[in-house]
Design a protein around this motif. Sequence first.
Motif, mmCIF file in Angstrom:
data_model
loop_
_atom_site.group_PDB
_atom_site.id
_atom_site.type_symbol
_atom_site.label_atom_id
_atom_site.label_comp_id
_atom_site.label_asym_id
_atom_site.label_seq_id
_atom_site.Cartn_x
_atom_site.Cartn_y
_atom_site.Cartn_z
ATOM 1 N N LYS A 109 15.363 12.457 1.622
ATOM 2 C CA LYS A 109 15.439 12.541 0.161
ATOM 3 C C LYS A 109 16.170 11.319 -0.413
ATOM 4 O O LYS A 109 15.753 10.752 -1.433
ATOM 5 N N GLU A 110 17.227 10.893 0.259
ATOM 6 C CA GLU A 110 17.960 9.709 -0.179
ATOM 7 C C GLU A 110 17.080 8.462 -0.106
ATOM 8 O O GLU A 110 17.142 7.578 -0.979
ATOM 9 N N TRP A 111 16.259 8.385 0.930
ATOM 10 C CA TRP A 111 15.317 7.278 1.078
ATOM 11 C C TRP A 111 14.371 7.220 -0.116
ATOM 12 O O TRP A 111 14.118 6.144 -0.677
ATOM 13 N N MET A 112 13.833 8.369 -0.517
ATOM 14 C CA MET A 112 12.922 8.392 -1.654
ATOM 15 C C MET A 112 13.621 7.916 -2.931
ATOM 16 O O MET A 112 13.047 7.193 -3.745
ATOM 17 N N LEU A 113 14.884 8.311 -3.110
ATOM 18 C CA LEU A 113 15.643 7.847 -4.272
ATOM 19 C C LEU A 113 15.868 6.339 -4.215
ATOM 20 O O LEU A 113 15.742 5.631 -5.225
ATOM 21 N N ILE A 158 -8.707 10.091 -3.767
ATOM 22 C CA ILE A 158 -7.420 10.027 -3.068
ATOM 23 C C ILE A 158 -6.834 8.626 -3.182
ATOM 24 O O ILE A 158 -5.635 8.454 -3.440
ATOM 25 N N TRP A 159 -7.657 7.622 -3.011
ATOM 26 C CA TRP A 159 -7.174 6.240 -3.111
ATOM 27 C C TRP A 159 -6.622 5.964 -4.505
ATOM 28 O O TRP A 159 -5.536 5.389 -4.661
ATOM 29 N N ALA A 160 -7.368 6.379 -5.541
ATOM 30 C CA ALA A 160 -6.930 6.117 -6.915
ATOM 31 C C ALA A 160 -5.612 6.832 -7.211
ATOM 32 O O ALA A 160 -4.702 6.260 -7.821
ATOM 33 N N THR A 161 -5.503 8.075 -6.776
ATOM 34 C CA THR A 161 -4.268 8.822 -6.999
ATOM 35 C C THR A 161 -3.110 8.183 -6.258
ATOM 36 O O THR A 161 -2.017 7.999 -6.803
ATOM 37 N N ASN A 162 -3.339 7.849 -4.993
ATOM 38 C CA ASN A 162 -2.295 7.215 -4.189
ATOM 39 C C ASN A 162 -1.806 5.916 -4.822
ATOM 40 O O ASN A 162 -0.608 5.649 -4.891
ATOM 41 N N ALA A 163 -2.757 5.096 -5.268
ATOM 42 C CA ALA A 163 -2.399 3.803 -5.847
ATOM 43 C C ALA A 163 -1.549 3.987 -7.106
ATOM 44 O O ALA A 163 -0.565 3.275 -7.323
ATOM 45 N N ALA A 164 -1.924 4.961 -7.937
ATOM 46 C CA ALA A 164 -1.185 5.187 -9.174
ATOM 47 C C ALA A 164 0.220 5.730 -8.919
ATOM 48 O O ALA A 164 1.159 5.395 -9.644
ATOM 49 N N LEU A 165 0.367 6.545 -7.875
ATOM 50 C CA LEU A 165 1.665 7.153 -7.584
ATOM 51 C C LEU A 165 2.483 6.350 -6.572
ATOM 52 O O LEU A 165 3.614 6.716 -6.263
ATOM 53 N N GLY A 166 1.923 5.271 -6.035
ATOM 54 C CA GLY A 166 2.644 4.459 -5.066
ATOM 55 C C GLY A 166 2.685 5.058 -3.681
ATOM 56 O O GLY A 166 3.579 4.764 -2.889
ATOM 57 N N ILE A 167 1.709 5.883 -3.345
ATOM 58 C CA ILE A 167 1.684 6.527 -2.031
ATOM 59 C C ILE A 167 1.062 5.607 -0.989
ATOM 60 O O ILE A 167 1.541 5.512 0.137
ATOM 61 N N GLY A 168 -0.007 4.906 -1.332
ATOM 62 C CA GLY A 168 -0.713 4.089 -0.357
ATOM 63 C C GLY A 168 -2.199 4.255 -0.568
ATOM 64 O O GLY A 168 -2.641 4.810 -1.565
ATOM 65 N N SER A 169 -3.006 3.787 0.351
ATOM 66 C CA SER A 169 -4.453 3.937 0.213
ATOM 67 C C SER A 169 -5.083 4.137 1.577
ATOM 68 O O SER A 169 -4.539 3.752 2.611
ATOM 69 N N LEU A 170 -6.257 4.762 1.582
ATOM 70 C CA LEU A 170 -6.955 5.016 2.844
ATOM 71 C C LEU A 170 -7.366 3.719 3.520
ATOM 72 O O LEU A 170 -7.419 3.623 4.737
ATOM 73 N N SER A 171 -7.672 2.697 2.710
ATOM 74 C CA SER A 171 -8.126 1.445 3.283
ATOM 75 C C SER A 171 -6.970 0.562 3.743
ATOM 76 O O SER A 171 -7.167 -0.410 4.449
ATOM 77 N N GLY A 172 -5.775 0.893 3.308
ATOM 78 C CA GLY A 172 -4.621 0.070 3.661
ATOM 79 C C GLY A 172 -4.446 -1.134 2.768
ATOM 80 O O GLY A 172 -3.543 -1.938 2.970
ATOM 81 N N SER A 173 -5.292 -1.264 1.738
ATOM 82 C CA SER A 173 -5.207 -2.449 0.886
ATOM 83 C C SER A 173 -4.397 -2.201 -0.381
ATOM 84 O O SER A 173 -4.156 -3.119 -1.150
ATOM 85 N N GLY A 174 -4.005 -0.951 -0.597
ATOM 86 C CA GLY A 174 -3.255 -0.616 -1.801
ATOM 87 C C GLY A 174 -1.763 -0.643 -1.541
ATOM 88 O O GLY A 174 -1.295 -1.180 -0.531
ATOM 89 N N PRO A 175 -0.983 -0.068 -2.445
ATOM 90 C CA PRO A 175 0.471 -0.022 -2.255
ATOM 91 C C PRO A 175 0.803 0.675 -0.931
ATOM 92 O O PRO A 175 0.188 1.685 -0.608
ATOM 93 N N PRO A 176 1.726 0.158 -0.174
ATOM 94 C CA PRO A 176 1.990 0.720 1.146
ATOM 95 C C PRO A 176 2.646 2.086 1.103
ATOM 96 O O PRO A 176 3.528 2.313 0.298
ATOM 97 N N THR A 177 2.181 2.972 1.954
ATOM 98 C CA THR A 177 2.881 4.241 2.150
ATOM 99 C C THR A 177 4.187 3.970 2.853
ATOM 100 O O THR A 177 4.225 3.243 3.852
ATOM 101 N N PRO A 178 5.304 4.511 2.354
ATOM 102 C CA PRO A 178 6.575 4.285 3.039
ATOM 103 C C PRO A 178 6.512 4.780 4.475
ATOM 104 O O PRO A 178 6.208 5.944 4.728
ATOM 105 N N ARG A 179 6.762 3.917 5.434
ATOM 106 C CA ARG A 179 6.716 4.298 6.834
ATOM 107 C C ARG A 179 7.877 3.652 7.583
ATOM 108 O O ARG A 179 8.248 2.513 7.301
ATOM 109 N N VAL A 180 8.429 4.380 8.525
ATOM 110 C CA VAL A 180 9.451 3.819 9.388
ATOM 111 C C VAL A 180 8.932 3.782 10.819
ATOM 112 O O VAL A 180 9.542 3.247 11.721
ATOM 113 N N ASP A 181 7.749 4.348 11.035
ATOM 114 C CA ASP A 181 7.115 4.294 12.353
ATOM 115 C C ASP A 181 6.692 2.860 12.625
ATOM 116 O O ASP A 181 5.974 2.277 11.827
ATOM 117 N N PRO A 182 7.108 2.242 13.755
ATOM 118 C CA PRO A 182 6.777 0.835 13.992
ATOM 119 C C PRO A 182 5.303 0.639 14.262
ATOM 120 O O PRO A 182 4.638 1.525 14.753
#
Length: 356
Positions: A268-272, A332-356
Amino acid sequence: MQPKKKVRVAVTGYGVIGKRVAEAVGLQSDLVLAGVADVVADWRLAVAVEKGFRVFGATAPAAAAMRAAGIEVSGEVLDLLGAADIVVDCTPKNIAATNIEAYRKLGLKFIVQGGEKHAVTGHSFVADSSYETAIGRQSTRVVSCNTTSIVRTLTALKQAGLLHNARGTLLRRATDPWESHETGIMNTLVPEPSIPSHQGPDAQSVDPDLDVVTMAVKVPETLGHLHFWNVRMTRTAGKEEVLDAFRASSRIALVRGDNGLKALNSIKEWMLDIGRPHGDLYEVALWADMLTVQGDELFYAYMVDNQAIVIPETIDAIRALAGDETDAAASIWATNAALGIGSLSGSGPPTPRVDP
């Protein structure tokens, strides 16, 4: 060429989910917020006006109380519904079921939340699983936060050909954070009295083919839910193959405890820290380093943000009912891009990930 007309969306119930849906609608290029309606006349509606939302009284007395409190009121709920193409009902449990007659009389498409029964709409929605069957319908039900996470994760395994059956234990937050001074539990744990708990059958309302059983217990915290899952796979698979199945979903974020994200509070702190509105985690946060495979058995755990996970699903449900976007992946891509989640193609805003 005339530009495509935006879908006009009304939100009834401006609480934990309603305010987030209203904000998310405003971020979409193909949707427009017609306004919000509620019965209360407190700080929440004053904030809605400050955000530029048109506010309506859900009843005549509610509208009068809002005016008396100095809140700018644009009318009553029928005025709002008359200016909308689709209504998202975010009112408390069981109230939406009493509102739908009015929506049907007006010929409005409508969405209810997971607190309502599947029978209210005859269709239950998670974008990864049931977008196509919602296209053009008059109504759908966006399932609960826990059910959304179950369908997302099991669908990822199913699409990879790895899912045979699944058994899960849910540790459920006791109440929403903003009302924890009034409700909730202290110094105890409360098991849901039946097995399966309601989330398993609810997931099957989205995908009847899921072989899933859940157990649940209410715990004295409000940050989110914690799930533990034991999945029997269709065959022996390696850990990386399983992780790749989860990586294929843009709404599953693989996190690592050995990178500091050891518990619900740190996520939760990370999201903030990354600037998410309200500190919202739209994704399922699944611990990659905890995930364990033993032959054809899979064990994993994840966090669910009960206030946020259904928001992108609701936006996709709006598009599906409107019928203009028939491609689930595109929505899904359009929603993700608008909310900053990411995209299925990987070309949109990055999904926050800590997995290397």
